[in-house]
Motif scaffolding. Structure first.
Motif, short mmCIF file in Angstrom:
data_model
loop_
_atom_site.label_atom_id
_atom_site.label_comp_id
_atom_site.label_asym_id
_atom_site.label_seq_id
_atom_site.Cartn_x
_atom_site.Cartn_y
_atom_site.Cartn_z
N GLU A 160 14.46 5.92 -9.18
CA GLU A 160 13.42 6.54 -8.35
C GLU A 160 13.14 7.99 -8.72
O GLU A 160 11.96 8.37 -8.84
N LYS A 173 9.51 9.97 -9.63
CA LYS A 173 9.03 11.17 -8.96
C LYS A 173 8.79 12.29 -9.96
O LYS A 173 7.88 13.10 -9.80
N SER A 181 7.72 11.85 -12.82
CA SER A 181 6.69 11.32 -13.72
C SER A 181 7.21 11.14 -15.13
O SER A 181 6.49 11.36 -16.10
N SER A 206 6.19 5.44 -16.07
CA SER A 206 5.33 4.76 -15.10
C SER A 206 5.80 3.34 -14.85
O SER A 206 5.20 2.63 -14.05
N ASP A 235 4.74 1.96 -10.37
CA ASP A 235 4.34 3.00 -9.42
C ASP A 235 3.12 2.52 -8.64
O ASP A 235 2.00 2.51 -9.13
N GLY A 236 3.38 2.13 -7.37
CA GLY A 236 2.30 1.54 -6.57
C GLY A 236 1.29 2.54 -6.04
O GLY A 236 0.28 2.16 -5.47
N SER A 237 1.55 3.84 -6.26
CA SER A 237 0.57 4.80 -5.76
C SER A 237 -0.70 4.77 -6.60
O SER A 237 -1.73 5.28 -6.21
N ASP A 238 -0.61 4.17 -7.76
CA ASP A 238 -1.81 3.98 -8.58
C ASP A 238 -1.90 2.49 -8.88
O ASP A 238 -1.54 2.03 -9.96
N PRO A 239 -2.35 1.71 -7.88
CA PRO A 239 -2.23 0.25 -7.98
C PRO A 239 -2.96 -0.35 -9.17
O PRO A 239 -2.49 -1.31 -9.78
N ALA A 268 -0.87 0.18 -12.21
CA ALA A 268 0.38 -0.53 -12.03
C ALA A 268 0.21 -2.01 -12.34
O ALA A 268 0.99 -2.61 -13.09
#
Lengths: 286, 368
Positions: free
Chosen positions: B86, B90, B92, B95, B121-125, B128
């Protein structure tokens, strides 16, 4: 035949009346002045005369052409200089002139003789952009553009507002020259000193014509004797004069007070002066 | 005719002498192409990937090698414990992380089943999803090649094939989008501003009081923007074809007809806005809010129209850009025959007729 016959023109914006039953006639080759304060309806009148607005009622003849029916023909025979400088700031002096010549399907060369006197003043700057000209030069360029198609009638809406005194004087000299060439000129101005330079003037206030006559006759119509009173403390002087029971009207005029009296036979030591058109105008408003 | 030429010439002078206008109409299209082409991209390239390998046997090593060799991924991290993963996201550092379970080879050989986990990284689906499918693809093919894949008698392997855009190049999507946007910008916004400028500066008053027909005033103001829009379109085609490798599969004649039709619709919108707006600022705001933003957001260039709420789908139907983009995609990239885009053509023609009709009725030959 009159150059222009205006018969009972009225115009309102929404519910506010801008012009109320205006009637007047203009002779060919006349300089006709329309004198009045801002908001009196001068620009509305010009927009109706230039076919940009339709009057609510009344009729207008330009020669024998009707302003509503024959608007296309009328647009060919007048020149118009709006109150605001309305040329292209990013075009040069020469480009502006050429553009307006071709708008009227003519060329600068064909009509150069008519504008020569005026245009010669700004010709040295013909490669300069119109937006960079001084107020006086802008006004000369606008006049050249309005004249480039040899109009029979010239409408000038407050042409000298915001122009320096020297240019104003030159401008009126130019109008006199155009007048000598037989062009009918309708000009509005808020300046009373320019009013006397017109052949006839109309005094306008709140959309109504108060009087129409030659400047000399208007001055002669002043019904009373006019006196000037000078003093250092103007507000105090005004108050004292207004409290005086014999004073009929009183207002400040430059650095003195102009007054008229109810009873002119009573002895007084005021200095009598010749009224101006402005005095007459103020009296009419009273 | 001569009159007409002088008007047009004058309009060109206005455009060429104004630096900002020049920037917007000539530089902005190229900037957008570069931005969408190279910066705002949904393609994958050189993505950093991390690996946590509890087995460290032959099969996992060969999978890792394959991943490293592919043009999409670069191995950046080898983890020793799950806790390290993790923080690396964070920071970066990567990915995507692939975790191999214990005894990978043995389980695979004996139990026909092995544990593998892909963490994205689900913040940029969007990316991802693409990364995961790329990685699974590589893992699948490696196992197949090693002949270690779970073998069953009925093996079904779905193979994904993207028609017309096999490499999933995003330029195929944004080139039509940029065209749709730029034409609205140049034709609708710039044209309406330039007409309204004459109203605001008072020159329209002089032109209206002249014998010139209003239709000539308007058409001559519009022609320079028509020419500039054509130049923009041609530039975008050249850049996308020669530099970005976007194909032009369909008939050039119909593609050009479509572009011209769309330019005309946009110009008529510009004229319509100019009859409504009294100031340049108002023209700018109207065209930005009712045309530019929806052309970006509702045209299907960035978001799929089908997955929008119904009301937005409805608004999208009224956007000329939506129909243009849809038609140009079909004509240019799919290379279909013109009869498959008749509905787009019809929609644009109806819009053109209606807008010109309204503009002609609202355009005044006087000042009120």
């Amino acid at each position: 035949m009159k150059a222009l016959t205006i018969n009972n023109i009225s115009k309102s914006y929404k519910k506010k009346a801008a012009l109320k039953n205006i009637s007047f006639e203009v002779d060919k080759g006349e300089i006709f002045g329309i004198i009045g304060p801002d908001g009196a309806g001068k620009t509305t009148l010009f927009r109706i005369l230039t076919t940009l607005l339709l009057p609510d009622s009344g009729e207008i003849k330009v020669g024998n052409l009707d302003i509503v029916k024959d608007y296309k023909k009328i647009r060919e025979i007048f020149g118009y200089m709006p109150g605001r400088f309305s040329l292209y700031h990013d075009l040069t002096v020469a480009e502006n002139l050429e553009f307006f010549a071709s708008v009227f399907s003519t060329t600068v060369e064909d009509n150069y003789d008519l504008i020569k006197d005026i245009y010669s003043h700004i010709e040295p700057f013909k490669k300069r952009k119109a937006g960079a000209l001084s107020g006086g030069m802008k006004q000369k360029l606008a006049l050249s553009c309005a004249l480039i198609h040899k109009p029979q009638i010239l409408y000038l809406d407050e042409p000298t507002t915001g122009v320096d005194p020297v240019s104003r004087k030159e401008f009126w000299q130019m109008l006199k020259n155009l007048h000598n060439q037989g062009i009918t000129i309708i000009v509005s101005t808020p300046y009373m000193d320019e009013a006397v330079l017109c052949d006839r003037i109309a005094l306008i206030n709140n959309g109504e014509f108060l009087d129409i006559d030659t400047p000399e006759n208007l001055i002669k119509k002043f019904p009373k004797k006019l006196y000037a009173v000078e003093g250092d403390n103007m507000p105090k002087l005004l108050k004292e004069l207004r409290d005086n029971e014999n004073v009929y009207s009183c207002y400040s005029f430059g650095d003195s007070c102009h007054i008229t009296l109810k009873d002119e036979t009573l002895p007084n030591n005021y200095k009598e002066i010749t009224p101006t058109i402005e005095d007459y105008f103020i009296l009419l408003l009273k | 005719m001569k009159e007409f030429l002088t008007f047009t010439k004058k309009e060109f002078i206005h455009i060429f002498r104004d630096t900002w206008t020049m920037m917007i109409i000539l530089v902005l299209p190229l900037v957008m192409m570069v931005l969408f082409g190279y910066a705002v991209t949904t393609e994958i390239g050189n993505t950093n990937i991390g690996v946590l390998d509890y087995s460290k046997d032959e099969i996992t090593k060969s999978i890792i090698n394959r991943i490293q060799e592919s043009e999409y991924f670069t191995l950046s991290n080898s983890f020793n414990s799950y806790q390290e993963i993790e923080p690396s996201f964070k920071a970066s550092e990567n990915s995507l992380v692939i975790v191999f379970g214990e005894n990978f080879s043995e389980n695979l050989l004996h139990l026909k089943k092995a544990d593998i986990q892909i963490i994205a990284d689900g913040s940029d689906p969007n990316s991802a999803r693409t990364l995961v499918s790329y990685a699974s693809n590589i893992i699948g093919t490696t196992l197949k090649d090693l002949n270690k894949a779970p073998v069953s008698s009925y093996e079904i392997t779905p193979e994904l094939k993207l028609l017309y855009n096999p490499l999933m190049k995003s330029s195929y999507n944004f080139v039509p989008g940029v065209m749709g946007f730029i034409i609205i910008l140049v034709c609708a916004m710039m044209t309406s501003i330039s007409i309204v400028r004459e109203k605001e500066k008072g020159t329209m008053e002089l032109l209206l009081a002249s014998p010139t027909k209003p239709i000539i005033i308007i058409v001559s103001k519009v022609i320079p923007y028509f020419i500039i829009a054509l130049i923009n379109i041609i530039t975008i085609f050249i850049v996308s074809y020669f530099i970005m490798g976007v194909p032009i599969n369909g008939s050039l004649f119909w593609i050009s007809t479509l572009c011209i039709l769309y330019i005309l619709v946009s110009l008529s919108l510009g004229i319509l806005i100019s009859t409504v707006a009294d100031t340049q600022l108002m023209a700018l705001v109207i065209s930005a809010i009712i045309l530019l933003m929806p052309s970006m957001l509702l045209s299907g260039m960035l978001f799929d129209i089908g997955s929008m709420p119904l009301i937005l789908q409805g608004i999208a139907q009224a956007m000329p850009a939506k129909w243009f983009i849809s038609a140009i995609r079909k004509l240019m990239i799919m290379g279909v025959d013109v009869r498959y885009v008749w509905s787009e053509f019809l929609a644009l023609i109806i819009m053109l007729t209606v807008i010109i009709g309204i503009s002609l009725r609202t355009f005044k030959k006087r000042m009120e």
